[in-house]
Design an enzyme around this catalytic site. Structure first.
Site, PDB file in Angstrom:
ATOM      1  N   HIS A   1       1.573  38.045 -22.679  1.00 36.45           N
ATOM      2  CA  HIS A   1       2.700  37.270 -22.130  1.00 36.45           C
ATOM      3  C   HIS A   1       3.954  37.478 -22.971  1.00 36.45           C
ATOM      4  O   HIS A   1       5.032  37.805 -22.449  1.00 36.45           O
ATOM      5  CB  HIS A   1       2.308  35.790 -22.098  1.00 36.45           C
ATOM      6  CG  HIS A   1       3.379  34.875 -21.607  1.00 36.45           C
ATOM      7  ND1 HIS A   1       3.387  34.343 -20.348  1.00 36.45           N
ATOM      8  CD2 HIS A   1       4.491  34.379 -22.228  1.00 36.45           C
ATOM      9  CE1 HIS A   1       4.442  33.572 -20.190  1.00 36.45           C
ATOM     10  NE2 HIS A   1       5.138  33.566 -21.327  1.00 36.45           N
ATOM     11  N   GLU A   2       3.827  37.316 -24.288  1.00 37.92           N
ATOM     12  CA  GLU A   2       4.985  37.454 -25.175  1.00 37.92           C
ATOM     13  C   GLU A   2       5.438  38.904 -25.289  1.00 37.92           C
ATOM     14  O   GLU A   2       6.642  39.175 -25.405  1.00 37.92           O
ATOM     15  CB  GLU A   2       4.656  36.877 -26.554  1.00 37.92           C
ATOM     16  CG  GLU A   2       4.297  35.404 -26.555  1.00 37.92           C
ATOM     17  CD  GLU A   2       5.419  34.520 -26.024  1.00 37.92           C
ATOM     18  OE1 GLU A   2       6.591  34.955 -26.034  1.00 37.92           O
ATOM     19  OE2 GLU A   2       5.129  33.392 -25.595  1.00 37.92           O
ATOM     20  N   HIS A  20       7.839  39.578 -22.496  1.00 39.16           N
ATOM     21  CA  HIS A  20       9.203  39.154 -22.808  1.00 39.16           C
ATOM     22  C   HIS A  20       9.893  40.185 -23.710  1.00 39.16           C
ATOM     23  O   HIS A  20      11.042  40.574 -23.490  1.00 39.16           O
ATOM     24  CB  HIS A  20       9.183  37.805 -23.538  1.00 39.16           C
ATOM     25  CG  HIS A  20       8.848  36.639 -22.690  1.00 39.16           C
ATOM     26  ND1 HIS A  20       9.479  36.378 -21.497  1.00 39.16           N
ATOM     27  CD2 HIS A  20       7.944  35.630 -22.867  1.00 39.16           C
ATOM     28  CE1 HIS A  20       8.985  35.262 -20.968  1.00 39.16           C
ATOM     29  NE2 HIS A  20       8.047  34.792 -21.780  1.00 39.16           N
TER      30      HIS A  20
END
Length: 433
Positions: A19-20, A23
């Site tokens: 997820h990170e 980003h």
């Protein structure tokens, strides 16, 4: 079997990393190259800025029966992103990555490997993990600060609205959890959506529920272990840094600086603390001290374009123009398409009375950001100071078109136009507008 709790926790950690990473990689593509220097372009959870808030605490909430939303583990410099589209894309990238993970985790169910007739702990555990991923994505996409759903729409909101909503960002997640915990209709609606999507993906609520039952049976010992890990991961420098941030918000600036310095004393290469100290000194107009701090940041992260940029601005304020231009040029060498750097480089050249060079830099800023009213305006000032009346007026027209209310009034009294103020073309400009 304790392996169930370990399997689910490790699966969650991996999903947070992905997820990170989503980003970070989109931010890198969008113009924020600093994420590479900070070590975010990796799936290594130890590279995250806050292992406690980003990994351990969410897992602890998960073990206690809650939903473990990923904590904000990467710091994105949104000023370096090239457009509002990229800012939205960076926020959307995390949930998108989580959706991809969710779909990949459902493959065994789609292939028929995980059926109720197949007795193995891994399938209900995997079903429960998929359910958690779905819940996480749904929550993250809600347009509530500081969730990613809000981050997607934030760049398109009026600035005043952004300021008002951002004030509630630190409370938004707690308000959301309180509503889901205490308002049963909302809780039921949320889990109905989650189970509907789960069922659509081939994960039966019964199997996911069985996975949750198995997980809860084995979670107590891991809770104790994680409490111990929270203690081990405790970083004193982070505590001092957080204290500095609170003091800064309370406008107790000297105490805040002292707290940042305490963090730096423990960890001399703690770049976030150096940045916080430097920006606060800059805010207080203690430029020489701020300059020292930014130069330290550059030693730690030599490819940090923003530090070179602010160093250039400070040197310009100290009238060390040649060094200021050299610092801006270094920032441009690292990241060429930063309109803000070109703009302030031009302003420094303008102060230095090198008007033709300043015009060339303003042109670069305008090339990157065509609707940059201040760049158009300052470029018009330079033409006026060079005595190029017609070009000055045409350029000023462009500036006023972008920001008529402010720049029209500013130009009426700006000393840069004193030499051409009585020129009929200049007077006609006001009649025209």
């Amino acid at each position: 079997m304790w392996l169930i709790a370990v399997f689910i926790c490790l699966g969650w950690i991996l999903s947070v990393c992905i997820h990170e990473f989503g980003h970070a990689v989109v931010a890198y593509l969008g113009g924020d190259k600093s994420v590479k220097d900070k070590g975010y372009l990796t799936l290594n959870p130890l590279k995250y800025t806050h292992p406690v808030y980003s990994l351990l605490l969410p897992i602890l909430f998960l073990l206690m029966g809650g939903i473990a939303l990923p904590g904000g583990a990467v710091y994105i410099n949104h000023r370096r992103l090239r457009s509002r589209w990229w800012k939205s894309a960076v926020s959307a990238a995390g949930p998108f990555a989580s959706i991809v993970v969710t779909i990949l985790l459902t493959i065994p169910f789609g292939l028929g490997w995980a059926t109720p007739s197949v007795e193995h702990w891994i399938w209900p555990s995997l079903a429960f993990l998929v359910l958690l991923e779905i819940a996480s994505v749904l929550l993250n996409l809600l347009p509530i600060p500081p969730l990613d759903g809000y981050g997607i729409i934030e760049p398109w909101l009026p600035r005043k609205t952004q300021i008002k909503l951002n004030k509630f960002s630190k409370y938004g997640i707690w308000i959301l959890f309180a509503l889901l915990w205490y308002v049963q209709p909302l809780n039921q609606l949320f889990w109905n959506w989650t189970y509907t999507i789960s069922d659509f993906l081939g994960i039966s609520p019964q199997m996911a529920g069985h996975g949750y039952y198995l997980f809860r049976q084995q979670s107590n010992i891991l809770i104790l272990g994680l409490v111990g890990c929270l203690w081990l991961f405790r970083r004193k420098e982070v505590g001092w840094y957080n204290r500095g941030e609170k003091l800064r918000k309370s406008q107790r600036y000297e105490e805040a600086i002292a707290s940042y310095e305490a963090a730096i004393k423990i960890q001399p290469k703690y770049s976030e603390a150096w940045y916080a100290k430097a920006s606060l000194l800059y805010q207080l107009q203690r430029y020489e001290e701020a300059l020292v701090a930014y130069e330290k940041i550059i030693q730690i992260q030599p490819e940090e374009a923003h530090a070179w940029f602010v160093r250039g601005w400070i040197l310009g304020e100290l009238q060390q123009y040649d060094q200021a231009i050299a610092s801006y040029d270094k920032a441009i060498e690292i990241e060429e398409n930063l309109d803000e750097v070109w703009f302030y480089r031009a302003k420094t050249l303008e102060k230095w009375k090198r008007y033709e060079d300043a015009i060339a830099s303003y042109d670069k800023a305008i090339q990157i950001k065509p609707n940059y009213p201040d760049a158009w305006y300052n470029k018009a000032c330079c033409y006026a100071l060079l005595g190029n009346v017609s070009t000055a007026i045409e350029t000023l027209k462009h500036a006023i078109n972008f920001n008529p209310e402010q720049l029209r009034e500013k130009a009426k009294t700006d000393s840069s136009f004193d030499a051409i103020r009585e020129n009929q073309l200049f007077k006609n400009l006001w009649h025209h507008n």
